[in-house]
Design an enzyme around this catalytic site. Structure first.
Site, PDB file in Angstrom:
ATOM      1  N   CYS A  13       0.800  -1.230   0.000  1.00  0.00           N
ATOM      2  CA  CYS A  13       0.000   0.000   0.000  1.00  0.00           C
ATOM      3  C   CYS A  13       0.829   1.275   0.000  1.00  0.00           C
ATOM      4  O   CYS A  13       0.282   2.370   0.036  1.00  0.00           O
ATOM      5  CB  CYS A  13      -0.957  -0.028   1.186  1.00  0.00           C
ATOM      6  SG  CYS A  13      -1.895  -1.562   1.203  1.00  0.00           S
TER       7      CYS A  13
ATOM      8  N   HIS B 194      -2.192   8.385   6.327  1.00  0.00           N
ATOM      9  CA  HIS B 194      -2.503   7.096   5.709  1.00  0.00           C
ATOM     10  C   HIS B 194      -3.898   6.666   6.178  1.00  0.00           C
ATOM     11  O   HIS B 194      -4.725   6.264   5.380  1.00  0.00           O
ATOM     12  CB  HIS B 194      -1.438   6.075   6.084  1.00  0.00           C
ATOM     13  CG  HIS B 194      -1.575   4.762   5.386  1.00  0.00           C
ATOM     14  ND1 HIS B 194      -1.613   4.664   4.018  1.00  0.00           N
ATOM     15  CD2 HIS B 194      -1.701   3.490   5.858  1.00  0.00           C
ATOM     16  CE1 HIS B 194      -1.753   3.382   3.669  1.00  0.00           C
ATOM     17  NE2 HIS B 194      -1.811   2.655   4.766  1.00  0.00           N
TER      18      HIS B 194
ATOM     19  N   GLU C 243      -0.125   5.056  13.580  1.00  0.00           N
ATOM     20  CA  GLU C 243       0.180   6.324  12.900  1.00  0.00           C
ATOM     21  C   GLU C 243       0.001   7.508  13.860  1.00  0.00           C
ATOM     22  O   GLU C 243       0.792   8.455  13.836  1.00  0.00           O
ATOM     23  CB  GLU C 243      -0.716   6.500  11.659  1.00  0.00           C
ATOM     24  CG  GLU C 243      -0.330   7.713  10.820  1.00  0.00           C
ATOM     25  CD  GLU C 243      -1.090   7.813   9.490  1.00  0.00           C
ATOM     26  OE1 GLU C 243      -2.064   7.055   9.292  1.00  0.00           O
ATOM     27  OE2 GLU C 243      -0.697   8.643   8.658  1.00  0.00           O
TER      28      GLU C 243
ATOM     29  N   LYS D 203      -9.338   8.521   3.047  1.00  0.00           N
ATOM     30  CA  LYS D 203      -9.741   7.165   2.651  1.00  0.00           C
ATOM     31  C   LYS D 203     -11.226   6.907   2.901  1.00  0.00           C
ATOM     32  O   LYS D 203     -11.794   5.984   2.337  1.00  0.00           O
ATOM     33  CB  LYS D 203      -8.874   6.125   3.346  1.00  0.00           C
ATOM     34  CG  LYS D 203      -7.470   6.095   2.744  1.00  0.00           C
ATOM     35  CD  LYS D 203      -6.684   4.889   3.136  1.00  0.00           C
ATOM     36  CE  LYS D 203      -5.368   4.812   2.395  1.00  0.00           C
ATOM     37  NZ  LYS D 203      -4.395   5.847   2.776  1.00  0.00           N
TER      38      LYS D 203
ATOM     39  N   HIS E 155      -9.609   2.413   0.562  1.00  0.00           N
ATOM     40  CA  HIS E 155      -8.160   2.242   0.503  1.00  0.00           C
ATOM     41  C   HIS E 155      -7.823   1.642  -0.864  1.00  0.00           C
ATOM     42  O   HIS E 155      -8.121   0.484  -1.131  1.00  0.00           O
ATOM     43  CB  HIS E 155      -7.700   1.341   1.641  1.00  0.00           C
ATOM     44  CG  HIS E 155      -6.205   1.227   1.737  1.00  0.00           C
ATOM     45  ND1 HIS E 155      -5.356   1.919   0.905  1.00  0.00           N
ATOM     46  CD2 HIS E 155      -5.413   0.512   2.579  1.00  0.00           C
ATOM     47  CE1 HIS E 155      -4.104   1.629   1.219  1.00  0.00           C
ATOM     48  NE2 HIS E 155      -4.117   0.777   2.232  1.00  0.00           N
TER      49      HIS E 155
ATOM     50  N   PHE F  98       1.933  -3.339   3.939  1.00  0.00           N
ATOM     51  CA  PHE F  98       2.411  -4.643   4.416  1.00  0.00           C
ATOM     52  C   PHE F  98       3.924  -4.676   4.261  1.00  0.00           C
ATOM     53  O   PHE F  98       4.485  -3.998   3.404  1.00  0.00           O
ATOM     54  CB  PHE F  98       1.868  -5.750   3.515  1.00  0.00           C
ATOM     55  CG  PHE F  98       0.466  -6.188   3.829  1.00  0.00           C
ATOM     56  CD1 PHE F  98      -0.327  -5.516   4.736  1.00  0.00           C
ATOM     57  CD2 PHE F  98      -0.053  -7.311   3.191  1.00  0.00           C
ATOM     58  CE1 PHE F  98      -1.617  -5.941   5.005  1.00  0.00           C
ATOM     59  CE2 PHE F  98      -1.346  -7.740   3.454  1.00  0.00           C
ATOM     60  CZ  PHE F  98      -2.127  -7.058   4.358  1.00  0.00           C
TER      61      PHE F  98
END
Lengths: 397, 337
Positions: free
Chosen positions: A160, A293, A304, A322, A327, A385
């Site tokens: 991502c 994010h 985060e 998002k 996402h 990831f």
């Protein structure tokens, strides 16, 4: 880094619009693109919400005046639409006039075709071409051919954070004078593979996602594509180009904690933000807006938030967009780069939808309204990831 | 951009290169279903039995090659980890895909999905050596490794000291059988992990100097000579400066690209091949890169690497050229330290 690398064009397609202008209007009117899935037949349809683009592949191909739409994966079609817009918005007529590169990114490439044909590759001669759809470079190759680039072309896949890394590599190649101009970003179409993957991880919300909310249940998957055009100082001067914004900082770090989960203290995110600020030679106090994010998963948003608190003495106005787009995985860094540039252009920080209560531990509250304010520098985070964490900083011209 | 140094190289391949380097061996010939797995090495020295059982072939090969190559360079860690891979973690991708389709989206477990992302190898290397530095994965088919190399060069020109660069691909069980039906060549399909440490500065144990890398998505055969000539010129080299040209010859129809430069450009140069030893896979060119470092250091290679009879007294500067199916070309220039 004085000023940074010039951004002279951008293109986007997401569940909140097929163009930059449509995306902007959705952001300003605070309307999300989250809905029930229609284009993919899945048994999870009633248990998930997605940021799906409501156009079939055939309709997407029509936007590109491509016949034989079945040749292309959704990832290719979305990417070609956004890349074409980016080139047009940069007023480029001859894509090969300068030494030009194309850096795309994707997580699953043509997985939609792989899923469809993998049991029937040899049932009909026409199916054989889809054997290549699993190869992540296939969508890049098709988009490159479509826009007419044959030399420097590559594909990045860091889950991502992919598109943020594509943007970063483009800037570094321009600075190293390896390229004069580069089209950078990412594309990902929804697929059963991804839906089920995230489903097994139990991080999909059955409702609209609530980034940074105490009661957030998980993310909504989305699809889309976005690309920027970066140009060297020389090209900008020679062509008297209008610069949309500068990419003034960027960095990539690894959390080195777990294959899929982020560390509690957000170490990778902290390092990426710290390195990007250092490269941009900016103090934390001059960041006016953060496009986080903020996936809406319990783990990401907690991690985060910790990282933001570690970096910023006082966390500036921030939001995750998002909740609008879902996402979009490998495309997210590109889509949010476009939103960051729009924030600079419009002098607006976009709302974090669906937020009600702060996470107890960190007590961070994103902006729940789109607010007008002076914005000179925007920081954008993309994590993935494998501990991949990237930060980009965009600055006003 | 300044050239950089290669401090160490490790190859896990169809041959026992991990233990013995490049040796005279039998060629890997293509026959139906003749996929050749990587030579079985003793992973115990580098991985716990639990970790080893959990890891797919590519991850295992990548992590072990990475650990060994860092050790070999006499370093504790690196500033960056960059991998290139064609099909990535195809074993786990296939496993999850099969499960989704066969069980109609039911009874799925996340393990194979988690390990299916293309960046799993770079991520697992970072985890296993606790490395929080720059971490990147390129997935552009046959020049994925060279994109990683180029990134490594850029990083070393941006104040980094040491970077790890590797190419890794595993065979998998499903798609490779489909590939084999439509893409055939003289050599078998195979797998491997070829990893290198690069440094900004020359060290006592540096094994070669990397002068430049260039990637091209497509080249018309008619333009090939021009592209190579301008690449050499950019590096202030003439055709006669190249002692050996190392080619990704595999016996398919696209060997015409190699034949063109063999007969029209590098007639007085030693012409070498390596896919008859490594087999074909998207990052086989990283094995070619390993072959190049071996030649520069040992000044010799197995006889079945030599394509023509031209021999040089001293192998100092070599050019690597690879493409697959006429796409994803790469040019790499190396010289001895």
């Amino acid at each position: 880094m004085a000023n940074g690398v010039a951004i002279t064009g951008m293109g986007i397609i997401s569940s909140i619009g097929n163009t930059v202008e449509e995306n902007l209007q959705s952001l300003l009117s605070e309307s999300d693109g989250i809905s029930t899935i229609e284009n993919i037949a899945t048994r999870h349809a009633n248990n998930i919400k997605v940021g799906e683009i409501k156009l079939s592949n055939e309709e997407l191909a029509k936007l590109l005046a491509l016949d034989n739409f079945e040749k292309y994966s959704r990832t290719t079609l979305l990417g070609a639409i956004a890349a074409k817009q980016a080139i047009e918005s940069a007023n480029i007529n001859d894509v090969n006039q300068y030494k030009t590169g194309f850096i795309s990114s994707t997580s699953v490439g043509g997985m939609d075709l792989t899923e469809k044909y993998c049991n029937t590759f040899f049932d009909a001669p026409r199916n054989e071409q889809f054997i290549n759809s699993h190869n992540a470079s296939e969508s890049t190759q098709q988009i490159a051919s479509f826009i007419g680039l044959t030399d420097f072309v590559t594909t990045i896949s860091t889950a991502c954070s992919s598109a943020a890394n594509a943007i970063m590599l483009g800037a570094r190649l321009i600075k190293a004078k390896k390229l004069d101009r580069v089209i950078v970003g990412g594309t990902d179409g929804l697929s059963k593979f991804t839906l089920n993957g995230f489903k097994t991880l139990m991080i999909l919300s059955d409702k609209k996602s609530q980034p940074f909310d105490k009661n957030r249940k998980g993310l909504n998957l989305g699809e889309g594509a976005a690309y920027l055009v970066l140009e060297s100082e020389e090209v900008v001067a020679k062509e008297n180009k209008k610069v949309l914004a500068f990419l003034s900082g960027y960095a990539n770090a690894n959390d080195a904690h777990h294959q899929t989960a982020s560390s509690e203290e957000g170490e990778g995110a902290f390092l990426a933000m710290k390195k990007a600020l250092k490269l941009a030679d900016l103090e934390t106090s001059v960041i006016d807006y953060i496009n986080a994010h903020g996936t809406g998963t319990p783990n990401n948003d907690a991690s985060e938030s910790e990282a933001l608190k570690r970096i910023f003495e006082e966390v500036p106005i921030f939001s995750s967009t998002k909740a609008y787009t879902g996402h979009t995985l490998a495309a997210a860094g590109g889509i949010e780069a476009v939103f960051s540039i729009l924030a600079l252009k419009e002098q607006k920080a976009f709302a974090n939808l669906n937020f009600a209560d702060e996470i107890e531990k960190t007590q961070l509250k994103p902006t729940t309204k789109t607010v007008e304010k002076e914005i000179k520098h925007v920081l954008s985070n993309s994590f993935g990831f494998g501990g991949n964490c990237s930060t980009l900083i965009f600055s006003k011209v | 951009m300044n050239s950089v140094y290669i401090h160490s190289g490790v190859s896990i391949s169809a041959q026992n290169t991990f233990e013995e380097g490049i040796k005279e061996v039998e060629e890997l010939k293509f026959t139906e279903n003749s996929q050749v797995k990587a030579f079985k090495i003793n992973y115990k020295e580098f991985l716990s039995p639990i970790a080893s059982r959990r890891m797919a072939t590519g991850v295992k090969m990548g992590v072990v090659a990475a650990k060994k190559v860092i050790q070999k360079a006499g370093e504790d860690t690196v500033d960056a980890i960059i991998t290139g891979t064609g099909l990535g973690c195809v074993e786990d991708s296939e496993k999850f895909l099969n499960a989704v389709i066969d069980n109609d989206e039911q009874f799925l477990t996340p393990t194979s999905f988690i390990q299916s992302t293309h960046n799993t190898v770079a991520a697992q290397i970072a985890l296993s050596i606790k490395n929080k530095g720059y971490n990147m994965t390129y997935v552009n088919g046959a020049n994925s490794f060279e994109a990683a190399l180029l990134d490594g060069m850029l990083l070393l020109n941006e104040e980094n000291e040491t970077v790890l660069v590797g190419g890794v691909d595993e065979l998998g069980k499903r798609f490779i059988n489909d590939y084999e039906k439509i893409y055939q060549q003289d050599v078998s399909f195979s797998e491997g992990a070829n990893f290198f440490t690069l440094g900004a500065r020359k060290k006592e144990n540096s094994i070669a100097q990397l002068l430049n890398v260039e990637v091209f998505q497509e080249i018309d055969e008619d333009n090939l000579l021009k592209k190579i000539a301008s690449f050499l010129e950019e590096n202030s080299l003439k055709v006669s400066d190249i002692d050996a040209v190392i080619l990704g010859i595999n016996g398919d129809a696209y060997d015409s690209y190699y034949q063109k430069i063999q007969s029209e450009l590098f007639t007085d140069t030693t012409q070498l091949k390596y896919k008859n030893l490594s087999g074909e896979f998207f990052t086989a060119s990283a094995f070619g890169f390993y072959v190049a470092t071996e030649l520069l250091n040992k000044q010799e290679l197995p006889t079945n690497c030599f394509f023509n009879s031209v021999k040089k007294e001293d192998y100092k500067t070599v050019l690597l050229y690879n493409q697959y199916l006429g796409k994803q070309h790469s040019l790499v220039l190396l010289t001895s330290c």
